[in-house]
Structure formats: structure tokens, C-alpha cells
Design an enzyme around this catalytic site. Structure first.
Site, PDB file in Angstrom:
ATOM      1  N   ARG A   1       0.808  -1.223   0.000  1.00  0.00           N
ATOM      2  CA  ARG A   1       0.000   0.000   0.000  1.00  0.00           C
ATOM      3  C   ARG A   1       0.844   1.277   0.000  1.00  0.00           C
ATOM      4  NH1 ARG A   1      -4.986   0.752   4.006  1.00  0.00           N
ATOM      5  NH2 ARG A   1      -3.496   0.282   5.651  1.00  0.00           N
TER       6      ARG A   1
ATOM      7  N   ARG B   1       2.637   3.831   4.683  1.00  0.00           N
ATOM      8  CA  ARG B   1       2.366   4.125   6.093  1.00  0.00           C
ATOM      9  C   ARG B   1       3.341   3.367   6.980  1.00  0.00           C
ATOM     10  NH1 ARG B   1      -3.981   3.572   7.294  1.00  0.00           N
ATOM     11  NH2 ARG B   1      -3.095   2.627   9.148  1.00  0.00           N
TER      12      ARG B   1
ATOM     13  N   ARG C   1      -2.789  -5.222  14.175  1.00  0.00           N
ATOM     14  CA  ARG C   1      -3.987  -4.434  13.844  1.00  0.00           C
ATOM     15  C   ARG C   1      -5.132  -5.340  13.394  1.00  0.00           C
ATOM     16  NH1 ARG C   1      -1.266  -1.178   9.573  1.00  0.00           N
ATOM     17  NH2 ARG C   1      -3.268  -0.345   8.969  1.00  0.00           N
TER      18      ARG C   1
HETATM   19  P1  AMP Z   1      -6.612   3.324  10.458  1.00  0.00           P
HETATM   20  O1  AMP Z   1      -6.083   4.454   9.633  1.00  0.00           O
HETATM   21  O2  AMP Z   1      -8.120   3.320  10.540  1.00  0.00           O
HETATM   22  O3  AMP Z   1      -6.055   1.974  10.040  1.00  0.00           O
HETATM   23  O4  AMP Z   1      -6.109   3.567  11.959  1.00  0.00           O
HETATM   24  C1  AMP Z   1      -4.731   3.599  12.262  1.00  0.00           C
HETATM   25  C2  AMP Z   1      -4.519   3.502  13.777  1.00  0.00           C
HETATM   26  O5  AMP Z   1      -5.171   4.608  14.431  1.00  0.00           O
HETATM   27  C3  AMP Z   1      -5.133   2.271  14.434  1.00  0.00           C
HETATM   28  O6  AMP Z   1      -4.267   1.144  14.346  1.00  0.00           O
HETATM   29  C4  AMP Z   1      -5.301   2.760  15.874  1.00  0.00           C
HETATM   30  O7  AMP Z   1      -4.045   2.783  16.556  1.00  0.00           O
HETATM   31  C5  AMP Z   1      -5.724   4.218  15.681  1.00  0.00           C
HETATM   32  N1  AMP Z   1      -7.201   4.353  15.583  1.00  0.00           N
HETATM   33  C6  AMP Z   1      -7.932   4.780  14.512  1.00  0.00           C
HETATM   34  N2  AMP Z   1      -9.255   4.785  14.789  1.00  0.00           N
HETATM   35  C7  AMP Z   1      -9.365   4.348  16.071  1.00  0.00           C
HETATM   36  C8  AMP Z   1     -10.465   4.109  16.939  1.00  0.00           C
HETATM   37  N3  AMP Z   1     -11.730   4.281  16.537  1.00  0.00           N
HETATM   38  N4  AMP Z   1     -10.205   3.687  18.197  1.00  0.00           N
HETATM   39  C9  AMP Z   1      -8.937   3.487  18.629  1.00  0.00           C
HETATM   40  N5  AMP Z   1      -7.841   3.663  17.853  1.00  0.00           N
HETATM   41  C10 AMP Z   1      -8.046   4.089  16.591  1.00  0.00           C
END
Ligand code: AMP
Length: 212
Positions: A125, A159, A170
Site C-alpha cells: 500500500r 504508512r 492491527r
Molecule cells: P486506520 O487508519 O483506521 O487503520 O487507523 C490507524 C490507527 O489509528 C489504528 O491502528 C489505531 O491505533 C488508531 N485508531 C484509529 N481509529 C481508532 C479508533 N476508533 N479507536 C482506537 N484507535 C483508533
């Protein structure tokens, strides 16, 4: 237009489908993007969450909720919620907030993908700060010019949490928390499950059908 809550493991294609909806007039709200913005600004929140995000673990519900509440309170267009809720507690918090803000017109879309497929996508990605997402190795998602965003011409980056170790945490964290969230929305008749093997275009058609 109905609001959308996307629930999907990392790298299932929420970003791609969100971009299609943004072209139709939706606002994309990604809690991950909001947190990354805080890190870039080196704000107090950013400093608190940086290492947690890097490890692939979840940031505390309260921090994410406050950021989201601010955003939703000031919104006047249909929105896509990407990355929230991630726990049953967050789903309950969101439900309360929707009631306070008089938001009832929404559907929940779950994109189903296996760990193997998601990992392959994540390791290839590339993203742009404008929100667009590409792949180094999947033909249909390659940028027209290598390393450059088709939409805004900026340089694409990988990323820092898209490495195998962090990605597996994750994915695992997502799976552990998701079943109760699915049940929560199923009981409200809001849940729609789409298999990502359908491919980008068919998924987009299904989503349009759901939002009609
Ligand atoms: P994402 O871009 O949605 O993959 O999010 C990247 C990271 O941000 C995640 O692995 C979490 O560490 C944090 N994160 C994003 N959204 C949330 C949420 N709703 N609750 C807790 N951590 C979040």
C-alpha cells in the site's frame, strides 16, 4: 444521501470505496487520518498516541471520541465514517452521539477479507496525504506514474504501520473487537456484509444499492 459507517479490517478497501463516495458528494471522516494529523502537528494528543499507533494497538476510546465528536457536530453533509467504532463501547458512544445530533439515517457496511489478502494489500500500500490510496503490486490500484498521486500530483508514501508485525496486530485487534459491533448493528437492522473478493467495481455497485 444516507450516512455510511464502514467497518472492515485494515486494508480491506475502505479508503478506495470512500473515495468513490466522496466523488458522489460525501465527506470522508477517518479517525486514523485525524490521529495522524495530530501526530503531524505534534499536538499533545499526537505525542500521546504516536507510539500506540505505531505498535498497531488501539488508542483510548475517549481520545478518539473527542476528536470525532468535534467533527460530527460541525458537519452539514452526508458522511462516511471510517475507522470508528472499533469497540462495542465506541459503538455505544456513537449511538448516543447520533441521538444527540439527530442522526438516524445511516447504514453500516462491513467489508469482509481474509488476513492473507489484507496483508498482501497492506505490504504494497501507498497513500497520499490527500487521502488517496494505491498499491505497488496490484495492477488495478497502481498509480499512473510510479510513486505519484493521480489526483493531486504529490509524492506517495508507505504508512509506517503497514509492516507485517504491526499489520498482524492491527488485524488481530480488529477481529477480536468486531463480533460484538456486528451484533450491535445487526440487532438494529443496519448491517450489510460485502465480500471483498467481488472486486472494487462490484463492491461500489453493492454499496450504491444499499444507500439508495
Ligand atoms: P486506520 O487508519 O483506521 O487503520 O487507523 C490507524 C490507527 O489509528 C489504528 O491502528 C489505531 O491505533 C488508531 N485508531 C484509529 N481509529 C481508532 C479508533 N476508533 N479507536 C482506537 N484507535 C483508533
Amino acid at each position: 444521501m444516507k450516512n455510511v459507517i464502514f467497518i472492515a479490517p485494515p486494508s480491506a478497501g475502505k479508503g478506495t470505496q470512500s473515495a468513490i463516495l466522496v466523488d458522489m458528494g460525501y465527506v470522508h471522516i477517518s479517525t486514523g487520518d485525524m490521529l495522524r494529523e495530530e501526530i503531524n502537528k505534534k499536538s499533545e494528543i499526537g505525542l500521546k498516541v504516536e507510539s500506540i499507533m505505531q505498535s498497531g494497538k488501539l488508542v483510548s476510546d475517549d481520545i478518539v471520541y473527542e476528536l470525532l465528536k468535534n467533527k460530527l457536530t460541525n458537519i452539514n453533509k452526508s458522511f462516511i465514517l471510517d475507522g470508528f467504532p472499533r469497540t462495542l463501547n465506541q459503538a455505544e458512544m456513537l449511538d448516543k452521539l447520533f441521538k444527540e445530533l439527530n442522526i438516524s439515517d445511516y447504514e453500516v457496511i462491513y467489508l469482509d477479507i481474509t488476513l492473507e489478502d489484507a496483508l498482501e494489500r497492506a505490504l504494497g500500500r501507498l497513500t497520499c496525504e490527500c487521502g488517496a490510496s494505491y498499491s505497488k503490486n496490484i495492477k488495478e490500484f497502481k498509480p499512473k506514474v510510479e510513486g505519484i498521486c493521480d489526483k493531486c500530483g504529490k509524492k506517495l508514501i508507505a504508512r509506517s504501520d503497514d509492516n507485517e508485525e504491526s499489520f498482524k496486530v492491527r488485524f488481530q485487534t480488529f477481529m477480536e473487537n468486531t463480533l460484538p459491533i456486528k451484533e450491535f448493528y445487526e440487532s438494529k437492522n443496519k448491517l450489510h456484509i460485502i465480500d471483498t473478493e467481488l472486486g472494487k467495481d462490484k463492491i461500489a455497485l453493492e454499496i450504491k444499492e444499499i444507500l439508495k
